[in-house]
Design an enzyme around this catalytic site. Structure first.
Site, short mmCIF file in Angstrom:
data_model
loop_
_atom_site.label_atom_id
_atom_site.label_comp_id
_atom_site.label_asym_id
_atom_site.label_seq_id
_atom_site.Cartn_x
_atom_site.Cartn_y
_atom_site.Cartn_z
N ASP A 208 0.91 -1.32 0.01
CA ASP A 208 -0.06 -0.10 0.16
C ASP A 208 1.01 1.22 0.04
OD1 ASP A 208 -2.79 0.96 0.38
OD2 ASP A 208 -1.75 2.20 2.27
N GLU A 247 13.53 -15.68 -0.55
CA GLU A 247 13.82 -17.08 0.03
C GLU A 247 12.52 -17.78 0.14
OE1 GLU A 247 14.03 -15.95 4.33
OE2 GLU A 247 15.76 -14.17 3.68
C1 NOJ Z 1 -4.17 3.14 -0.91
C2 NOJ Z 1 -5.58 2.41 -0.51
O1 NOJ Z 1 -5.71 1.61 -1.75
C3 NOJ Z 1 -6.46 3.21 0.04
O2 NOJ Z 1 -7.70 2.78 0.16
C4 NOJ Z 1 -6.12 3.67 1.31
O3 NOJ Z 1 -6.94 4.67 1.88
C5 NOJ Z 1 -4.64 4.36 1.30
N1 NOJ Z 1 -3.90 3.67 0.40
C6 NOJ Z 1 -4.29 4.54 2.65
O4 NOJ Z 1 -3.69 3.43 3.02
#
Ligand code: NOJ
Length: 537
Positions: A208, A247
């Site tokens: 993310d 790994e």
């Molecule tokens: C990207 C994620 O897809 C989104 O849903 C989220 O709100 C933000 N990153 C923060 O984690």
């Protein structure tokens, strides 16, 4: 392609757990619901499932505020359910990809709680970005950075006695404090979290906000180059992650990176970093042949230079669903300009979405299907304000409609909400449009006319199966001569033609394998795509 590089050509289903299927009747999707529907996904023809965050979370940002990276939120189930799900998926040929959220955690995470308790200057606070405020009483935030969700990127702490203290950084909601990736404990912790899940059998991670992790320690005021987006030092982190992933043969690291600059994006794909990154320029591109061709060419060019497979995605849980986007006058998309006030022609959007599905699945690389794409779901733009949950909507006081409209629970069966998502009588966490009775899995499975193009669900099923059977993973794309407004290319023995022009066009010679709409007298109508076998077998 070896088994261990399955991800180079995979079809990956994004499963947004809260909205997929509710096994226990509380109105929120869960792992029991997913387990019961795994055969649906195997039958659909996808190779892997990417799960949105399933960890314990106060759900201030739908699970992207993680309180414990090594467990499952009780709303979704428990670790034993996750283990069973991973094993049952594998038995059906479905791999599991989980979402790792390394930029920030939840303010309920034990480290952040410890940091609050420990006070200024402590090692506990050094794992985050705590700073004194500006102004005589420290009443102004340390700098003028803005949250991606609107409002300031800093929140002031309050001590147990009620006195105001330091501020902490959060690039997203206030409940999502940013980790300090310059701190070795943070680095070690996440490498351990990767091992924890790889040891449990997960086949990959979607990272993310992958380009935001490191910050300029000088915390400069906005205005110059970004002090946190795509900094050079973020790459050290992924080199270390790659060592961990290596790994475990066959594991994939996928970066969520919102960068338009192909050259910058390619840096994440170096041999010792991530395996793939999301291709958001393709998602944001308007429904226009010349612009799409330019994005496709640029994408293939920079991926070839990096020897990495391209990825193709039309929708996800952060963007307006593409049935709606393609039904608007402006078919482009930008995270900073969601606009639900434009009229939407759903019939047109649906026709284009069908064509876009064939175009996308014919491209070389891996492809993502966001849950509900296969049902032709549209963006729900009329969710009552009191039901909205997205922090973006709240933090912008409704100026940005936010993402709830793409996260509405799936319709499975029946003729009224909750459409089999939950047991009858339960209320899904977001309301479903009553018109979705025509889009349920049940309705779309029943309505398969012989020979005709069939429902969206049937189109996806057939496309995913034909893709597997007919497209040679390594086959490169070669553009074919085509009139203006038409995208035509060959890959191995298969051709894909997508007509984005205003009139019908002729198809190249070959056997039509699949078309997104009926062919009129052998011609391909506007906003329609077809696959043809051009080499007899
Ligand atoms: C990207 C994620 O897809 C989104 O849903 C989220 O709100 C933000 N990153 C923060 O984690």
């Amino acid at each position: 392609m070896t088994q261990s590089s399955w991800w180079r050509h995979a079809a990956i289903y994004e499963l947004y757990v809260r909205s997929f299927a509710d096994g226990d009747g509380d109105g929120t999707g869960d792992l029991a619901g997913v387990r019961a529907r795994l055969p649906y996904l195997a039958d659909l023809g996808v190779d892997a499932i990417w799960f949105s965050p399933w960890y314990p979370s106060p759900m201030s940002d739908a699970g992207y505020d993680v309180a414990d990276y090594r467990s499952i939120d009780p709303v979704f189930g428990n670790l034993a359910d996750a283990d069973a799900l991973i094993a049952e998926g594998h038995a059906l040929g479905l791999r599991t990809i989980i979402d790792i959220v390394p930029n920030h955690c939840s303010d309920r995470h034990r480290w952040f709680q410890a940091a609050l308790a420990a006070g200024p200057g402590s090692p506990e606070r050094a794992r985050f970005w705590f700073r004194p405020g500006r102004g005589p009483g420290g009443e102004l935030p340390p700098n003028g950075w803005r949250s991606e969700f609107g409002g300031p990127a800093w929140t002031r702490t309050t001590g147990p006695d009620g006195t105001a203290g330091e501020w902490y950084l959060h690039l997203f909601a206030a409940e999502q404090p940013d980790f300090n990736w310059a701190n070795p404990e943070v680095r070690a912790e996440f490498e351990d979290i990767l091992r924890f899940w790889f040891d449990r059998g997960v086949d990959g991670v979607r990272i993310d906000s992958a380009a935001l992790l490191t910050k300029d320690p000088a915390l400069p005021e906005p205005g110059g180059p970004s002090p946190y987006t795509d900094r050079d030092d973020v790459h050290d982190i992924y080199r270390a992650w790659r060592k961990v992933a290596d790994e475990y043969p066959g594991r994939v690291l996928i970066g969520e990176i919102w960068l338009g600059d192909a050259a910058r994006l390619a840096r994440y794909l170096r041999r010792d970093e991530l395996h793939t990154v999301f291709n958001f320029p393709y998602l944001c591109c308007p429904w226009d042949a010349a612009e799409l061709r330019a994005v496709i060419d640029r994408t293939l060019e920079f991926h070839a230079a990096a020897s990495a497979p391209a990825t193709w995605v039309l929708s996800n849980h952060d963007v307006d669903r593409h049935v709606s986007r393609y039904g608007r006058a402006d078919t482009s998309f930008g995270l900073d300009r969601r606009d639900h006030s434009q009229p939407v022609d759903l019939e047109l959007g649906t026709r284009r979405a069908r064509a876009a599905a064939l175009l996308t699945m014919a491209l070389p690389g891996s492809v993502y299907v966001y849950q509900g794409d296969e049902l032709g779901l549209w963006e729900v733009e009329d969710i009552p304000d009191e039901r909205r949950q997205d922090p973006i909507w709240h933090r912008t006081s409704g100026a940005d409609p936010g993402r709830d409209g793409s996260r509405v629970p799936l319709p499975w069966s029946g003729v009224e909400p909750p459409f089999g998502f939950s047991p009858p009588g339960a209320e899904p966490w977001l309301p479903q449009p009553k018109e979705w009775r025509e889009l349920t899995v049940e309705a779309q499975s029943a309505a398969v006319p012989s020979g005709g193009p069939g429902s969206m669900l049937e189109l996806y099923r057939r496309a995913l199966h034909v893709r597997r059977a007919e497209f040679v993973p390594a086959a490169e794309l070669t553009w074919l001569p085509a009139p203006d407004g038409v995208l035509a290319f060959g890959r191995g023995g298969v051709a894909c033609v997508a007509n984005l022009s205003a009139g019908p066009v002729e198809l190249p010679r070959g056997e039509v394998l699949l078309a997104s709409g009926s062919l009129a007298g052998g011609l391909l109508p506007p906003d329609t795509a077809a696959w043809l076998r051009t080499v007899s077998r």
